[in-house]
Design an enzyme around this catalytic site. Structure first.
Site, PDB file in Angstrom:
ATOM      1  N   THR A  84      95.345  23.770 140.497  1.00  0.00           N
ATOM      2  CA  THR A  84      94.137  23.044 140.106  1.00  0.00           C
ATOM      3  C   THR A  84      94.523  21.675 139.580  1.00  0.00           C
ATOM      4  OG1 THR A  84      92.176  23.061 138.681  1.00  0.00           O
ATOM      5  CG2 THR A  84      94.178  24.040 137.773  1.00  0.00           C
ATOM      6  N   ALA A 123      92.407  19.733 134.152  1.00  0.00           N
ATOM      7  CA  ALA A 123      93.129  20.020 132.914  1.00  0.00           C
ATOM      8  C   ALA A 123      92.414  21.100 132.114  1.00  0.00           C
ATOM      9  CB  ALA A 123      93.254  18.745 132.081  1.00  0.00           C
ATOM     10  N   ASP A 158      88.493  30.073 142.984  1.00  0.00           N
ATOM     11  CA  ASP A 158      87.266  29.422 143.434  1.00  0.00           C
ATOM     12  C   ASP A 158      86.126  30.203 142.803  1.00  0.00           C
ATOM     13  OD1 ASP A 158      85.776  27.475 144.813  1.00  0.00           O
ATOM     14  OD2 ASP A 158      85.343  28.892 146.415  1.00  0.00           O
ATOM     15  N   PHE A 182      80.432  23.306 130.413  1.00  0.00           N
ATOM     16  CA  PHE A 182      80.316  22.330 131.493  1.00  0.00           C
ATOM     17  C   PHE A 182      79.566  22.989 132.637  1.00  0.00           C
ATOM     18  CE2 PHE A 182      84.181  24.713 132.016  1.00  0.00           C
ATOM     19  CZ  PHE A 182      84.267  24.963 133.374  1.00  0.00           C
ATOM     20  N   GLY A 183      79.302  22.224 133.683  1.00  0.00           N
ATOM     21  CA  GLY A 183      78.621  22.784 134.846  1.00  0.00           C
ATOM     22  C   GLY A 183      77.231  23.292 134.502  1.00  0.00           C
ATOM     23  N   TYR A 184      76.956  24.517 134.883  1.00  0.00           N
ATOM     24  CA  TYR A 184      75.636  25.112 134.689  1.00  0.00           C
ATOM     25  C   TYR A 184      75.507  25.850 133.360  1.00  0.00           C
ATOM     26  CZ  TYR A 184      75.150  24.250 139.722  1.00  0.00           C
ATOM     27  OH  TYR A 184      75.096  23.645 140.957  1.00  0.00           O
ATOM     28  N   LYS A 197      82.535  32.661 125.651  1.00  0.00           N
ATOM     29  CA  LYS A 197      82.694  32.437 127.092  1.00  0.00           C
ATOM     30  C   LYS A 197      84.101  32.815 127.540  1.00  0.00           C
ATOM     31  CE  LYS A 197      82.371  29.142 130.849  1.00  0.00           C
ATOM     32  NZ  LYS A 197      82.157  27.754 131.293  1.00  0.00           N
ATOM     33  N   ARG A 244      85.792  33.968 135.118  1.00  0.00           N
ATOM     34  CA  ARG A 244      87.204  33.578 135.298  1.00  0.00           C
ATOM     35  C   ARG A 244      88.114  34.446 134.425  1.00  0.00           C
ATOM     36  NH1 ARG A 244      86.739  28.457 134.781  1.00  0.00           N
ATOM     37  NH2 ARG A 244      86.598  28.126 137.025  1.00  0.00           N
TER      38      ARG A 244
END
Length: 225
Positions: free
Chosen positions: A13, A16, A79, A166-168, A189, A195
């Site tokens: 990836t 960071a 992914d 972050f993201g959704y 989280k 993940r």
């Protein structure tokens, strides 16, 4: 003696944030988790085309194999994305590139994706807003590969809440909670995410294929006269 020189694993990836998260989840294993930058691997344009498939598993394996070829090291890649029931499982593998380009240009990627998701779900009732995050983690070396997955279920809130993550994350309310991931403490989280679950399932491959192989090589070297 082998513990003095932990075997390396390349985390495929350029993020960071993701590298730091994966290092934290595997901190107790005696391996060196390296990013491409740690090996001096320059970023190539072809990396933008490593996720052409319609499943997270195939995309993750594509990335892992690519970075293994470039580094020669055992490689781990993931992914992941958001799958919304009312959208037939979308955006799925299109999670990062969900919103139209003009929305991204105007608001930035994360906010554009969140706004676009809410727009697409404007007529969806509260009881039909189920969704899940899915993560596929692929691992490969010279001879073997494995893909494991993790899922966290929840629902899409009617409006964004919270400033973390972050993201959704401002829209995703995980099952068993009443706040979004962006509102919940980061530790929640980390402990419950898709993940985290996938990385936990990947531990067996690392222990079996990386650590055992490394110890066997160390033992063979130590036995030579």
């Amino acid at each position: 003696m082998g513990g003095l020189n932990p075997p390396p694993v390349l985390v495929a990836t350029r993020s960071a944030h993701k590298l730091r998260e994966i290092r934290g989840l595997l901190a107790d294993l005696p391996v060196r988790l390296l990013g491409p930058a740690d090996l001096g691997l320059p970023e190539h344009e072809e990396e933008d085309d490593l996720e052409p498939f319609d499943t997270f598993a195939r995309n993750a394996l594509s990335k892992a194999k690519y970075f293994h070829r470039r580094s020669g090291l055992p490689a781990l890649a993931d992914d992941s994305g958001l799958c919304v029931d009312a959208l037939g499982g979308g955006p799925g593998v299109r999670t990062r590139r969900f919103a139209p380009a003009e929305w991204v240009e105007h608001w930035g990627r994360d906010e554009a994706n969140n706004r676009w998701l809410l727009d697409r779900m404007s007529d969806v009732a509260d009881g039909a807003r189920g969704a899940h995050y899915r993560c596929a983690v692929a691992l490969t070396d010279d001879l073997r590969h494995e893909v494991v997955e993790g899922v966290v279920r929840g629902r899409i809130a009617g409006r964004p809440s919270g400033s973390g993550g972050f993201g959704y994350d401002p829209l995703f309310v995980p099952e068993g909670h009443h706040r979004t991931y962006a509102e919940l403490p980061a530790a929640v989280k980390t402990a419950t995410s898709h993940r985290a679950e996938a990385i936990r399932r990947a531990r067996g491959w690392i222990e079996r294929e990386v650590l055992v192989t490394s110890r066997t090589r160390e033992s063979n070297r130590g036995g030579r006269i």
